[in-house]
Design a protein around this motif. Sequence first.
Motif, short mmCIF file in Angstrom:
data_model
loop_
_atom_site.label_atom_id
_atom_site.label_comp_id
_atom_site.label_asym_id
_atom_site.label_seq_id
_atom_site.Cartn_x
_atom_site.Cartn_y
_atom_site.Cartn_z
N LEU A 97 0.82 -1.21 0.00
CA LEU A 97 0.00 0.00 0.00
C LEU A 97 0.85 1.26 0.00
O LEU A 97 0.52 2.25 -0.66
CB LEU A 97 -0.91 0.01 1.24
N THR A 98 1.95 1.22 0.74
CA THR A 98 2.81 2.39 0.86
C THR A 98 3.38 2.82 -0.49
O THR A 98 3.51 4.01 -0.76
CB THR A 98 3.95 2.11 1.85
N GLY A 99 3.71 1.85 -1.33
CA GLY A 99 4.28 2.21 -2.63
C GLY A 99 3.35 3.08 -3.45
O GLY A 99 3.75 4.12 -3.99
N VAL A 100 2.08 2.71 -3.52
CA VAL A 100 1.11 3.48 -4.31
C VAL A 100 0.80 4.81 -3.62
O VAL A 100 0.79 5.87 -4.26
CB VAL A 100 -0.17 2.67 -4.51
N LEU A 101 0.54 4.77 -2.32
CA LEU A 101 0.21 5.99 -1.59
C LEU A 101 1.36 6.99 -1.63
O LEU A 101 1.16 8.18 -1.84
CB LEU A 101 -0.14 5.65 -0.14
N PHE A 102 2.57 6.49 -1.41
CA PHE A 102 3.74 7.36 -1.43
C PHE A 102 3.86 8.06 -2.78
O PHE A 102 4.13 9.27 -2.84
CB PHE A 102 4.99 6.54 -1.14
N ALA A 103 3.69 7.32 -3.85
CA ALA A 103 3.87 7.90 -5.19
C ALA A 103 2.85 8.99 -5.47
O ALA A 103 3.20 10.09 -5.91
CB ALA A 103 3.76 6.79 -6.24
N TYR A 104 1.56 8.72 -5.19
CA TYR A 104 0.52 9.73 -5.47
C TYR A 104 0.72 10.99 -4.64
O TYR A 104 0.69 12.12 -5.15
CB TYR A 104 -0.86 9.13 -5.19
N ILE A 105 0.91 10.80 -3.34
CA ILE A 105 1.01 11.96 -2.44
C ILE A 105 2.30 12.74 -2.70
O ILE A 105 2.31 13.98 -2.68
CB ILE A 105 0.92 11.50 -0.98
N MET A 106 3.39 12.03 -2.96
CA MET A 106 4.66 12.70 -3.22
C MET A 106 4.60 13.56 -4.47
O MET A 106 5.03 14.71 -4.48
CB MET A 106 5.77 11.66 -3.33
N ARG A 107 4.03 13.01 -5.55
CA ARG A 107 3.96 13.75 -6.80
C ARG A 107 3.04 14.97 -6.66
O ARG A 107 3.33 16.04 -7.21
CB ARG A 107 3.48 12.84 -7.93
N MET A 108 1.93 14.81 -5.94
CA MET A 108 1.05 15.95 -5.73
C MET A 108 1.75 17.02 -4.90
O MET A 108 1.66 18.23 -5.21
CB MET A 108 -0.23 15.48 -5.03
N THR A 109 2.44 16.63 -3.84
CA THR A 109 3.15 17.60 -2.99
C THR A 109 4.23 18.31 -3.78
O THR A 109 4.39 19.54 -3.68
CB THR A 109 3.76 16.89 -1.78
N ARG A 110 4.98 17.56 -4.56
CA ARG A 110 6.05 18.16 -5.36
C ARG A 110 5.50 19.18 -6.33
O ARG A 110 6.03 20.30 -6.45
CB ARG A 110 6.81 17.07 -6.12
N ALA A 111 4.44 18.82 -7.05
CA ALA A 111 3.85 19.75 -8.02
C ALA A 111 3.33 21.01 -7.34
O ALA A 111 3.50 22.13 -7.86
CB ALA A 111 2.73 19.06 -8.78
N ASN A 112 2.71 20.86 -6.17
CA ASN A 112 2.19 22.04 -5.47
C ASN A 112 3.31 22.92 -4.94
O ASN A 112 3.20 24.16 -4.97
CB ASN A 112 1.29 21.58 -4.31
N VAL A 113 4.38 22.31 -4.44
CA VAL A 113 5.51 23.11 -3.95
C VAL A 113 6.13 23.90 -5.09
O VAL A 113 6.47 25.08 -4.93
CB VAL A 113 6.54 22.19 -3.28
N ILE A 114 6.31 23.28 -6.24
CA ILE A 114 6.87 23.99 -7.40
C ILE A 114 5.97 25.16 -7.81
O ILE A 114 6.45 26.26 -8.11
CB ILE A 114 7.07 23.01 -8.58
#
Length: 228
Positions: free
Chosen positions: A102-119
């Motif tokens: 579960l962590t693999g999928v959750l990590f990927a979605y949340i990380m990419r969203m956070t990265r895009a928002n920070v940029i």
Amino acid sequence: IYEIVKPRIYNSAILAIFAFMVSVPTAVITGVWAGIRRDSWGDHAVSVTSLVAISVPEFVTGVFLIVIFSSTLGLLPSSSLLLPGTGPLSRPEILVLPALTLTGVLFAYIMRMTRANVIEVMDTHYVRTAILKGITMRRVIFRHVIPNAMIPTISVIAVNIGWMIGGLIIVENVFAYPGLGRLLLVAIQSRDVPLIQALALLIAAIYAVSNLIADLSYGLLNPRIRLG
């Protein structure tokens, strides 16, 4: 129905909390780090890794982890079966492989969203103005970037809370974990309509509550929403 569903709610909640506590803080921290260091080698490495994690189905990830950690290394059990009357905390080792899947999928979605928002927030005029005024980067990140970047991310986290509780059919079936997802699959296979209806209602309620909590938390991060 209640007597059947009650222990499964507890089992799925334990698994979801375990995966949530591992994936969400790690994903948010990594996303902020990658967004601040945009186009660096670390940013590219994290982005490619997250893209692979999103692309690979959960059952493939689960089988891959079983082959490595159970069949090859013999460190963890390949199935998450529980004895009658026992809970997952009595054998915490059975939670590791499902939670990692579960962590693999959750990590990927949340990380990419956070990265895009920070940029996106880093490119705004008020952040550039704060940097030009001589405010330390640490203060800019914690006072301006993270609160504004987390607002869309919270929506993704809230949606994934409902998915973790009710959408674990594949993961729980791969590891034979006795949770809501596996119970829903059994109910569908046996055409148990009352049980399917109860589980569907429960999953919908969890989605509604998690999104309500996300909406209420927006005001804590952005005062403009409270004033509006």
